[in-house]
Design a protein around this motif. Structure first.
Motif, mmCIF file in Angstrom:
data_model
loop_
_atom_site.group_PDB
_atom_site.id
_atom_site.type_symbol
_atom_site.label_atom_id
_atom_site.label_comp_id
_atom_site.label_asym_id
_atom_site.label_seq_id
_atom_site.Cartn_x
_atom_site.Cartn_y
_atom_site.Cartn_z
ATOM 1 N N ALA A 1 68.933 -26.476 2.902
ATOM 2 C CA ALA A 1 69.156 -25.351 1.989
ATOM 3 C C ALA A 1 69.518 -24.088 2.754
ATOM 4 C CB ALA A 1 67.910 -25.116 1.134
ATOM 5 N N GLN A 2 68.881 -23.865 3.905
ATOM 6 C CA GLN A 2 69.198 -22.687 4.717
ATOM 7 C C GLN A 2 70.592 -22.796 5.322
ATOM 8 O OE1 GLN A 2 65.687 -22.964 7.292
ATOM 9 N NE2 GLN A 2 64.961 -21.044 6.440
ATOM 10 N N GLU A 3 70.951 -23.978 5.813
ATOM 11 C CA GLU A 3 72.286 -24.193 6.385
ATOM 12 C C GLU A 3 73.378 -23.896 5.351
ATOM 13 O OE1 GLU A 3 75.256 -25.912 9.141
ATOM 14 O OE2 GLU A 3 73.142 -25.497 9.508
ATOM 15 N N LEU A 4 73.175 -24.400 4.141
ATOM 16 C CA LEU A 4 74.183 -24.218 3.093
ATOM 17 C C LEU A 4 74.352 -22.760 2.707
ATOM 18 C CD1 LEU A 4 73.228 -27.260 0.832
ATOM 19 C CD2 LEU A 4 75.262 -27.044 2.257
ATOM 20 N N GLN A 5 73.248 -22.002 2.682
ATOM 21 C CA GLN A 5 73.335 -20.612 2.226
ATOM 22 C C GLN A 5 73.674 -19.648 3.361
ATOM 23 O OE1 GLN A 5 70.223 -19.513 -0.832
ATOM 24 N NE2 GLN A 5 69.511 -21.592 -0.425
ATOM 25 N N VAL B 1 64.720 -23.577 18.907
ATOM 26 C CA VAL B 1 66.082 -23.919 19.328
ATOM 27 C C VAL B 1 67.042 -22.781 18.998
ATOM 28 C CG1 VAL B 1 67.985 -25.550 19.031
ATOM 29 C CG2 VAL B 1 65.620 -26.377 19.044
ATOM 30 N N PHE B 2 66.858 -22.174 17.829
ATOM 31 C CA PHE B 2 67.727 -21.073 17.409
ATOM 32 C C PHE B 2 67.637 -19.905 18.389
ATOM 33 C CE2 PHE B 2 68.342 -17.049 15.158
ATOM 34 C CZ PHE B 2 69.574 -17.245 14.568
ATOM 35 N N GLY B 3 66.394 -19.548 18.770
ATOM 36 C CA GLY B 3 66.205 -18.416 19.672
ATOM 37 C C GLY B 3 66.857 -18.620 21.024
ATOM 38 N N ARG B 4 66.887 -19.869 21.504
ATOM 39 C CA ARG B 4 67.513 -20.145 22.800
ATOM 40 C C ARG B 4 69.036 -20.286 22.693
ATOM 41 N NH1 ARG B 4 63.061 -23.758 23.376
ATOM 42 N NH2 ARG B 4 64.435 -25.515 22.915
ATOM 43 N N ALA B 5 69.518 -20.702 21.521
ATOM 44 C CA ALA B 5 70.949 -20.994 21.377
ATOM 45 C C ALA B 5 71.795 -19.763 21.044
ATOM 46 C CB ALA B 5 71.160 -22.062 20.297
ATOM 47 N N ILE B 6 71.214 -18.773 20.404
ATOM 48 C CA ILE B 6 72.016 -17.642 19.945
ATOM 49 C C ILE B 6 72.483 -16.784 21.120
ATOM 50 C CG2 ILE B 6 69.999 -16.148 19.542
ATOM 51 C CD1 ILE B 6 71.546 -15.009 17.093
ATOM 52 N N GLU B 7 73.755 -16.417 21.110
ATOM 53 C CA GLU B 7 74.346 -15.558 22.134
ATOM 54 C C GLU B 7 74.544 -14.165 21.543
ATOM 55 O OE1 GLU B 7 77.879 -17.251 23.711
ATOM 56 O OE2 GLU B 7 76.918 -19.156 24.293
ATOM 57 N N MET B 8 73.784 -13.203 22.046
ATOM 58 C CA MET B 8 73.803 -11.853 21.498
ATOM 59 C C MET B 8 75.084 -11.100 21.892
ATOM 60 S SD MET B 8 71.158 -11.488 19.675
ATOM 61 C CE MET B 8 69.694 -12.476 19.372
ATOM 62 N N LYS C 1 75.143 -17.974 12.990
ATOM 63 C CA LYS C 1 75.587 -19.190 12.306
ATOM 64 C C LYS C 1 75.775 -20.333 13.296
ATOM 65 C CE LYS C 1 77.943 -17.081 8.319
ATOM 66 N NZ LYS C 1 79.247 -16.922 7.621
ATOM 67 N N ALA C 2 76.409 -20.034 14.430
ATOM 68 C CA ALA C 2 76.636 -21.076 15.432
ATOM 69 C C ALA C 2 75.313 -21.604 15.980
ATOM 70 C CB ALA C 2 77.498 -20.521 16.567
ATOM 71 N N ALA C 3 74.363 -20.703 16.230
ATOM 72 C CA ALA C 3 73.063 -21.119 16.762
ATOM 73 C C ALA C 3 72.283 -21.941 15.750
ATOM 74 C CB ALA C 3 72.258 -19.888 17.183
ATOM 75 N N PHE C 4 72.342 -21.538 14.475
ATOM 76 C CA PHE C 4 71.597 -22.274 13.456
ATOM 77 C C PHE C 4 72.171 -23.671 13.283
ATOM 78 C CE2 PHE C 4 70.204 -23.636 9.298
ATOM 79 C CZ PHE C 4 68.892 -23.188 9.252
ATOM 80 N N SER C 5 73.495 -23.793 13.305
ATOM 81 C CA SER C 5 74.114 -25.114 13.188
ATOM 82 C C SER C 5 73.695 -26.006 14.349
ATOM 83 C CB SER C 5 75.637 -24.983 13.151
ATOM 84 O OG SER C 5 76.054 -24.332 11.959
ATOM 85 N N ALA D 1 70.174 -30.528 16.279
ATOM 86 C CA ALA D 1 69.065 -30.980 17.121
ATOM 87 C C ALA D 1 67.897 -31.470 16.277
ATOM 88 C CB ALA D 1 68.614 -29.844 18.040
ATOM 89 N N LEU D 2 67.596 -30.746 15.200
ATOM 90 C CA LEU D 2 66.488 -31.119 14.329
ATOM 91 C C LEU D 2 66.720 -32.481 13.683
ATOM 92 C CD1 LEU D 2 63.845 -30.210 12.829
ATOM 93 C CD2 LEU D 2 65.346 -29.459 10.997
ATOM 94 N N LEU D 3 67.908 -32.682 13.128
ATOM 95 C CA LEU D 3 68.206 -33.955 12.474
ATOM 96 C C LEU D 3 68.192 -35.102 13.481
ATOM 97 C CD1 LEU D 3 71.032 -32.849 10.004
ATOM 98 C CD2 LEU D 3 68.689 -33.493 9.433
ATOM 99 N N SER D 4 68.633 -34.838 14.694
ATOM 100 C CA SER D 4 68.628 -35.878 15.733
ATOM 101 C C SER D 4 67.196 -36.278 16.092
ATOM 102 C CB SER D 4 69.366 -35.391 16.981
ATOM 103 O OG SER D 4 70.710 -35.072 16.673
ATOM 104 N N VAL D 5 66.322 -35.285 16.263
ATOM 105 C CA VAL D 5 64.926 -35.573 16.582
ATOM 106 C C VAL D 5 64.242 -36.298 15.419
ATOM 107 C CG1 VAL D 5 62.670 -34.527 17.038
ATOM 108 C CG2 VAL D 5 64.698 -33.677 18.226
#
Length: 506
Positions: A289-293, A420-427, A466-470, A475-479
């Protein structure tokens, strides 16, 4: 030895008790869309809002086993009717609450009544359907009500809010209770075979205190809402209470809970399936739901429509699981359904939700269908492995698995996503450190920070979020896929010697 005669009213009993279960499930999810309106109406603080949401599943997790064992001692009919009365009264109190404290109190009563209803429903199904094949179908229909109720909660809450005040989401329980309670009163037999011995109140308090403390410490610890100085003593207290409860059960001549139930591999398999499948279903729906919105930009209504395949498939998975288990055997159905669920989640991790085509809705439907099948398989395994007079205790263990899976699943999925989001996002360059730290917390915080920035810088931050959340979602779905695949292997081993009581099995 001839089989006992079948109750001619057994299917009417099934309808009555499954309808009694429906409001309990709806109340687990109905507040999700009501919270913003409720917060403004009652002037609730952030802490009060958290307690309004969490107190219901938290208390349910602690109360289910004591109430299930009480039902085995005094009879499912008495405990169920008492639970229905308490739930109806608490629903009215919640609907007309004038303060956050009053609503929290009403939610405590709702949890008390709900914890009396859930194990009794499963216990009654176990007693009513002695034939293993019929019982599998009955549990499948019960599972459909559970899945449909959980999906119906947010939809019903949103629909009622368009026309009525927030309290109406609780009042919808009352008319149903007024129909279900008399039906249960007249349909259920007044005489039941019960487990001998008295219900040990002191042992129940140990279990309740231990379970609630343990679950609260885990949720608060993983959620980061409390410092370790507070969490660790609560965790230690919970573990100590549960250890003392276990010791008391092993030494008592009149134990409240028959711990030998855990020596039956099918029951262990069922509890693990209930916990993991519920956690996966609730966590995947929340993050999807978060990804879609947030990422794709769909409205809440559009996101809800997008997720219809997983909700509808989950609702029909129950009866299909019952039929498949009778035809091909529970072990094969449970294992294959979990493997297919793992495959569908892995596929969704690689799918493009912007251009879903036919494959994404199909994968969502497969995920909903197979996870729901896994949940029903857990019910069949647990309830088929106990004698009728122990049905309440077994049902309470299963219900505890559901509660822990739903509550802890959302917490753990959320913490994993945030990490994962906090590490992936590029400020973006030149972003002030306090704002950057806030934006790393979640994609919701990213949007809040972006609103404070100039146009181009804000747009760049949102794009990075958006890129970090995706990436985090993949990663979440894979785990989750890997965990469910491992569960499938465990279930295959644990159900190797499963033979249902009341039938030959497969």
């Amino acid at each position: 030895m001839s089989a006992p005669p079948r109750d001619p009213k057994r299917w009417l009993v099934l309808v009555a008790v499954t309808l009694a279960f429906l409001p309990v499930v709806i109340d687990m999810t109905v507040l999700h869309v009501v919270i913003p309106t409720l917060t403004q109406s009652l002037g609730a603080s952030g802490t009060e809002v958290l307690w309004i949401i969490d107190i219901y599943p938290l208390l349910m997790a602690g109360l289910l086993v004591p109430m299930g064992t009480l039902a085995d001692r005094v009879g499912n009919r008495k405990v169920l009717l008492s639970g229905l009365a308490i739930f109806a009264f608490a629903s009215v109190a919640a609907a007309f609450s004038t303060s956050a404290a009053m609503l929290i109190g009403a939610r405590i009563l709702l949890a008390f009544g709900g914890s009396m209803i859930v194990p009794c429903v499963l216990g009654i199904i176990r007693r009513t359907f002695e034939d293993a094949d019929e019982r599998a179908v009955a549990l499948g229909l019960w599972g459909t009500i559970g899945s449909a109720g959980a999906a119906l909660g947010p939809l019903a809450g949103g629909g009622l809010l368009q026309h009525f005040w927030w309290g109406s989401v609780f009042l919808i329980n009352v008319p149903l209770m007024l129909v279900v309670a008399p039906a249960c009163y007249f349909l259920l037999p007044r005489k039941e075979a019960t487990t001998p011995g008295k219900w040990a109140f002191g042992q129940a308090l140990l279990l309740i205190a231990g379970m609630i403390s343990l679950v609260y410490a885990i949720k608060a610890g993983f959620g980061g809402s409390k410092p370790l100085a507070i969490i660790l003593p609560i965790l230690a207290f919970g573990i100590a209470m549960l250890a003392l409860f276990t010791r008391t059960q092993l030494r008592s001549d009149n134990p409240m809970l028959d711990l030998t139930l855990f020596s039956r591999p099918a029951i262990v398999a069922g509890i693990i399936m209930a916990l993991v499948a519920t956690a996966a279903l609730s966590g995947v729906e929340l993050t999807l739901a978060q990804e879609l919105q947030y990422v794709i930009g769909k409205t809440p209504l559009e996101a809800g429509i997008f997720m219809i395949p997983i909700m509808v498939a989950a609702a029909i998975g129950g009866p299909i699981a019952g039929w498949l288990s009778n035809t091909f055997g529970l072990r094969r159905v449970a294992t294959l359904s979990l493997l297919l669920a793992a495959g569908s989640l892995a596929y969704l991790g690689c799918a493009d939700f912007r251009a879903p085509g036919f494959d994404v809705p199909a994968a969502l439907a497969v995920a909903g269908l197979t996870l729901s099948t896994g949940l029903t398989a857990s019910s069949i395994a647990i309830m088929g492995s106990v004698e009728p007079e122990k049905g309440g205790a077994a049902g309470s263990l299963e219900g505890t698995g559901y509660e822990l899976g739903s509550g802890l699943g959302i917490t753990l999925f959320g913490v994993f996503m945030a990490s994962v989001f906090g590490r992936a996002i590029e400020m973006p360059p030149d972003l002030a450190l306090p704002l950057a730290e806030q934006a790393r917390r979640s994609i919701g915080d990213t949007y809040l920070v972006a609103a404070q920035l100039p146009g181009e810088q804000g747009a760049a931050l949102i794009a990075a979020g958006k890129a970090a959340f995706s990436a985090a979602h993949v990663a979440l779905l894979s785990v989750a896929s890997a965990v469910i695949a491992a569960l499938a292997i465990s279930v295959y081993v644990l159900l190797a010697r499963y033979r249902p009581i009341g039938g030959a099995g497969h």
